[in-house]
Design a protein around this motif. Structure first.
Motif, short mmCIF file in Angstrom:
data_model
loop_
_atom_site.label_atom_id
_atom_site.label_comp_id
_atom_site.label_asym_id
_atom_site.label_seq_id
_atom_site.Cartn_x
_atom_site.Cartn_y
_atom_site.Cartn_z
N GLY A 68 0.80 -1.22 0.00
CA GLY A 68 0.00 0.00 0.00
C GLY A 68 0.82 1.26 0.00
N ARG A 69 2.16 1.09 0.20
CA ARG A 69 3.09 2.23 0.22
C ARG A 69 2.66 3.30 1.23
NH1 ARG A 69 7.32 0.37 -0.84
NH2 ARG A 69 8.28 2.30 -1.56
N ARG A 70 2.12 2.84 2.36
CA ARG A 70 1.75 3.80 3.40
C ARG A 70 2.99 4.17 4.20
NH1 ARG A 70 0.88 1.73 8.55
NH2 ARG A 70 1.13 -0.54 8.74
N LEU A 71 2.98 5.36 4.80
CA LEU A 71 4.12 5.84 5.56
C LEU A 71 4.26 5.04 6.85
CD1 LEU A 71 3.87 9.71 5.09
CD2 LEU A 71 5.43 8.12 3.97
N VAL A 72 5.48 4.59 7.11
CA VAL A 72 5.76 3.77 8.29
C VAL A 72 6.94 4.38 9.04
CG1 VAL A 72 6.49 1.49 9.09
CG2 VAL A 72 4.88 1.68 7.19
N ALA A 73 6.83 4.46 10.36
CA ALA A 73 7.92 4.97 11.18
C ALA A 73 9.08 3.98 11.19
CB ALA A 73 7.43 5.22 12.60
N SER A 74 10.28 4.48 11.40
CA SER A 74 11.46 3.61 11.46
C SER A 74 11.40 2.73 12.70
CB SER A 74 12.73 4.45 11.49
OG SER A 74 12.90 5.05 12.77
N PRO A 75 12.10 1.59 12.70
CA PRO A 75 12.15 0.75 13.90
C PRO A 75 12.63 1.49 15.14
CG PRO A 75 12.96 -0.48 12.02
CD PRO A 75 12.76 0.94 11.54
N VAL A 76 13.60 2.39 14.98
CA VAL A 76 14.08 3.17 16.13
C VAL A 76 12.99 4.11 16.64
CG1 VAL A 76 15.67 5.05 16.78
CG2 VAL A 76 16.54 2.99 15.65
N ALA A 77 12.26 4.74 15.73
CA ALA A 77 11.17 5.62 16.15
C ALA A 77 10.11 4.84 16.91
CB ALA A 77 10.55 6.31 14.93
N GLU A 78 9.76 3.66 16.42
CA GLU A 78 8.75 2.85 17.09
C GLU A 78 9.19 2.45 18.49
OE1 GLU A 78 7.91 -0.45 14.56
OE2 GLU A 78 6.57 0.70 13.24
N ARG A 79 10.46 2.07 18.63
CA ARG A 79 10.97 1.67 19.95
C ARG A 79 10.99 2.86 20.91
NH1 ARG A 79 11.09 0.44 24.14
NH2 ARG A 79 12.65 -0.69 25.37
N ALA A 80 11.40 4.03 20.41
CA ALA A 80 11.45 5.22 21.26
C ALA A 80 10.06 5.62 21.73
CB ALA A 80 12.10 6.37 20.50
N GLU A 81 9.08 5.54 20.82
CA GLU A 81 7.71 5.89 21.19
C GLU A 81 7.17 4.93 22.25
OE1 GLU A 81 5.93 5.92 17.36
OE2 GLU A 81 6.72 7.91 16.84
N GLU A 82 7.51 3.63 22.13
CA GLU A 82 7.11 2.67 23.15
C GLU A 82 7.69 3.03 24.52
OE1 GLU A 82 8.53 -1.09 21.86
OE2 GLU A 82 7.12 -1.26 20.17
N ALA A 83 8.90 3.58 24.51
CA ALA A 83 9.57 3.92 25.76
C ALA A 83 9.22 5.33 26.25
CB ALA A 83 11.09 3.81 25.57
N GLY A 84 8.37 6.03 25.50
CA GLY A 84 7.97 7.37 25.90
C GLY A 84 9.05 8.42 25.70
N ILE A 85 9.90 8.20 24.71
CA ILE A 85 11.00 9.13 24.44
C ILE A 85 10.63 10.02 23.26
CG2 ILE A 85 13.43 9.29 23.71
CD1 ILE A 85 13.85 6.56 25.06
N GLU A 86 10.95 11.29 23.36
CA GLU A 86 10.68 12.24 22.27
C GLU A 86 11.42 11.80 21.00
OE1 GLU A 86 11.34 16.99 21.13
OE2 GLU A 86 11.89 16.24 23.12
N VAL A 87 10.72 11.89 19.85
CA VAL A 87 11.29 11.47 18.57
C VAL A 87 11.37 12.68 17.64
CG1 VAL A 87 11.06 9.96 16.57
CG2 VAL A 87 10.37 9.14 18.84
N LEU A 88 12.56 12.92 17.09
CA LEU A 88 12.79 14.00 16.14
C LEU A 88 13.05 13.38 14.77
CD1 LEU A 88 15.27 16.07 18.34
CD2 LEU A 88 12.79 16.35 18.18
N LYS A 89 12.35 13.87 13.75
CA LYS A 89 12.46 13.30 12.40
C LYS A 89 12.76 14.38 11.37
CE LYS A 89 8.96 9.76 13.55
NZ LYS A 89 7.69 9.14 13.13
N PRO A 90 13.91 15.01 11.48
CA PRO A 90 14.21 16.06 10.49
C PRO A 90 14.39 15.50 9.09
CG PRO A 90 16.16 15.54 11.78
CD PRO A 90 15.02 14.80 12.43
N VAL A 91 13.90 16.23 8.09
CA VAL A 91 14.15 15.84 6.70
C VAL A 91 15.65 15.91 6.42
CG1 VAL A 91 13.72 16.43 4.28
CG2 VAL A 91 11.87 16.61 5.98
N ARG A 92 16.27 16.96 6.94
CA ARG A 92 17.72 17.11 6.86
C ARG A 92 18.22 17.55 8.24
NH1 ARG A 92 15.44 19.22 2.45
NH2 ARG A 92 15.10 21.14 3.62
#
Length: 310
Positions: free
Chosen positions: A41-65
């Protein structure tokens, strides 16, 4: 120390887990690549690191650059003491490198200065290295050229794929990175400049690099298949279509086939090389699922003397 961890793929998750579990340092935020399209479906998916951080309640930063001013402003606001990095996937500009007081410390999966670059494990397998390892080093603007804090070694087993080896290094390297953070905080660990000799480069393996040349010796074919598994996947051409080679082993007592020549029996499929043959064990035809090579060969009905390759 207050840490901001940078990483993206699954291989970086063990290091993040180790830092979270250490209890000694605060992982204040995680930096990772933006969500990317995946699946049919080519839907947007968070990276494995982002998913783990969110599980741990850690702020996630996703800069394009990582040079984006919004990201740099937030990084300065967090004011990390150190930023550990594992396979983040983007070059860090000087404007980001100067933010943490103790710099950015990268866990790299080679014994530096060997295999600097994006694909150190794949190149180690393809080159036939018997020993490789992991290094933690202080990130500079050059390519993996900064001074080294610590290393560990790992044997390259004869049947290792790059995926097998990378998995072992990811877990062993997680402990090395956590220990490096402890040593930096204690003041007991000091980075040592890399030797000027022994530098080798490990650029990203392209799909073109992964095409098997059957005129090469069987040992080389074996290394290409293992080094390109699971990604990008070694391949050859069969009847004009791509055939992915998942597992192949050299057969030293079979030297009667020309390079690329196929020979199929009931339970075995052989291909000639520049030396002795290799036996295909698992393949994946274009548009289909992985299958045993013998099942594939029965389905396509190989003609005696038929070739694979361009």
């Amino acid at each position: 120390m207050k840490l901001v961890f940078a990483g993206t793929p699954e291989v970086a998750v063990p290091a993040l887990d180790a830092l979270i579990a250490s209890g000694r340092h605060e992982v204040a935020a995680v930096v990772t690549r933006p969500d990317a399209p995946a699946g049919r479906g080519r839907r947007l998916v968070a990276s494995p690191v982002a998913e783990r951080a969110e599980e741990a309640g850690i702020e996630v930063l996703k800069p394009v650059r990582p040079r984006d001013e919004d990201f740099l402003a937030r990084l300065r606001e967090i004011a990390p003491d150190c930023c550990p990095v594992v396979a983040y996937g983007a070059l860090l500009p000087k404007s980001a490198l100067v933010v943490p007081a103790r710099g950015w410390v990268n866990l790299h999966f080679s014994l530096l200065p060997a295999w600097r670059g994006a694909a150190p494990v794949q190149h180690a397998v393809m080159a036939g290295d018997e020993v490789t390892g992991a290094s933690t080093f202080l990130v500079e603007e050059g390519l993996d050229s900064g001074p080294v804090y610590g290393v560990l070694t790992e044997e390259v087993r004869p049947t290792d794929t790059s995926g097998d080896l990378l998995t072992r290094l990811a877990f062993a390297g997680a402990g090395l990175l956590a220990a490096t953070m402890d040593g930096i905080e204690d003041g007991t660990l000091h980075a040592v400049p890399q030797p000027a000799e022994g530098i080798t480069l490990a650029p990203k393996i392209t799909v073109e690099d992964a095409q098997v040349q059957w005129s090469a010796p069987a040992l080389r074919v074996d290394r290409i298949v293992r080094g390109c598994t699971p990604a990008p996947g070694a391949w050859t051409l069969f009847r004009g279509e791509r055939l992915k080679l998942i597992q192949a082993v050299p057969v030293v007592d079979r030297a009667d086939l020309a390079p690329g020549e196929l020979s199929a029996a009931k339970n075995n499929v052989y291909v000639g090389t520049g030396s002795h043959a290799v036996e295909l064990l698992w393949v994946q035809p274009q548009g289909k699922k992985p299958m045993r090579a013998a099942d594939w060969a029965r389905g396509v009905r190989i003609v005696p003397g038929e070739l694979v390759g361009s």
